[in-house]
Design a protein around this motif. Structure first.
Motif: not given
Length: 325
Positions: A126-127, A271-276
């Motif tokens: 997410g970062l 990246l953000i969706t996968g991280g969440a």
């Protein structure tokens, strides 16, 4: 996914409106805008209190809760605005937006919480997505001349993550207390405005409506929803999922025609969706029989009781970062 976690994530969704509404509010200086919107946010809480049990309204609040709450809401904004005055907006915003990662890592120190590898990796993904959005695909240039501004941004991140984590230690404190945190923040912001800024009010009905929207949702209901989420929900998942705020904010701006879509936004979305999703994998994969244990039990039980009376409180800096940048 538990009810309280979803309520907490609704705060992130509401924070996604900050950039658009702040831009539409005109040239109102930040502390004055904070004073006005937090006054409206106080009104949200006062209305919600009318529908709460008397036991919630009259509960005695520990002194440290007042310190944590006011330092969290006002402190975050004070140090964020100070950072923007003393450092480039991109670098300051990125440092300030370390708070979701700090929440995930700090949760390991909380009683009854267990930090797993997927929480950390999810937050880091997410970062990485946030870096793409904030820097617009360019590089970062940390200059020693702006060390004070960078330090203020770091304090900002530390304050909000600490507020979120420490609030979890007081699950019995009703969410209605956020009403008075908002009121204190409004008063202190007004004092800062009078000392540091020139008064510029919204010009016309459109700008006033944008200010009203800010006060009702991102600077109002969002803080009540966040309180429910961090006290009753899965805090590691909320921390990692909070990196969705700058992404959602950018998507809102694209939908409004203020920003243009790009491959960089697509990469950030992945990246953000996968991280969440990675951070939340234990919620999706856990067996039904296990829902009564650990954080899941406190979330489902307390989240249900938060329902009726307190759901109205939740009525969404951070991406305030993107907006104020």
């Amino acid at each position: 996914m538990g009810r309280a976690t979803l309520i907490g994530f609704s705060a992130v969704a509401m924070w996604a409106l900050l950039a658009l509404l702040t831009d539409a509010s005109g040239k109102v200086p930040p502390f004055l805008l904070s004073a006005i919107t937090f006054s409206i946010g106080t009104g949200v809480g006062l209305v919600a209190r009318l529908f709460m049990p008397a036991t919630d309204r009259n509960q005695k609040i520990p002194p440290q809760v007042w310190v944590i709450g006011i330092a969290g809401l006002f402190g975050y904004h004070f140090f964020y605005f100070t950072a923007l005055r003393n450092a480039p907006a991109v670098e300051a915003s990125l440092i300030a937006y370390l708070w979701p990662l700090l929440i995930v890592l700090g949760s390991a120190l909380m009683p009854g919480e267990k930090l797993a590898w997927n929480h950390v990796v999810g937050a880091l993904l997410g970062l990485a997505g946030t870096v793409l959005i904030v820097t617009k695909g360019g590089g970062l240039a940390f200059d020693a001349r702006y060390a004070f501004g960078y330090a203020m941004a770091a304090v900002c991140a530390l304050l909000w993550s600490s507020y979120s984590l420490l609030s979890r230690r007081f699950p019995s404190v009703p969410t209605s207390i956020v009403t008075w945190f908002c009121a204190a923040t409004a008063v202190l912001s007004l004092a800062c405005h009078l000392a540091l800024e020139e008064t510029v009010l919204p010009d016309g009905a459109g700008q006033w409506l944008a200010v009203l929207g800010l006060g009702l949702m991102p600077v109002g209901a969002a803080f009540y929803a966040w309180d429910i989420g961090v006290k009753r929900g899965n805090i590691q998942v909320l921390g990692a999922a909070s990196y969705a705020a700058p992404l959602l904010s950018t998507l809102v701006l694209i939908a409004a025609g203020v920003a243009e879509p790009s491959l960089r936004i697509l990469a950030a979305c992945v990246l953000i969706t996968g991280g969440a999703a990675l951070a939340a994998k234990s919620l999706f994969l856990r067996k039904p029989a296990a829902t009564g244990s650990g954080a899941g039990a406190s979330e489902s039980g307390a989240g249900a009781s938060e329902g009726g009376a307190r759901a109205s409180d939740s009525g969404a800096r951070a991406s305030e970062g993107g907006a104020r940048a």
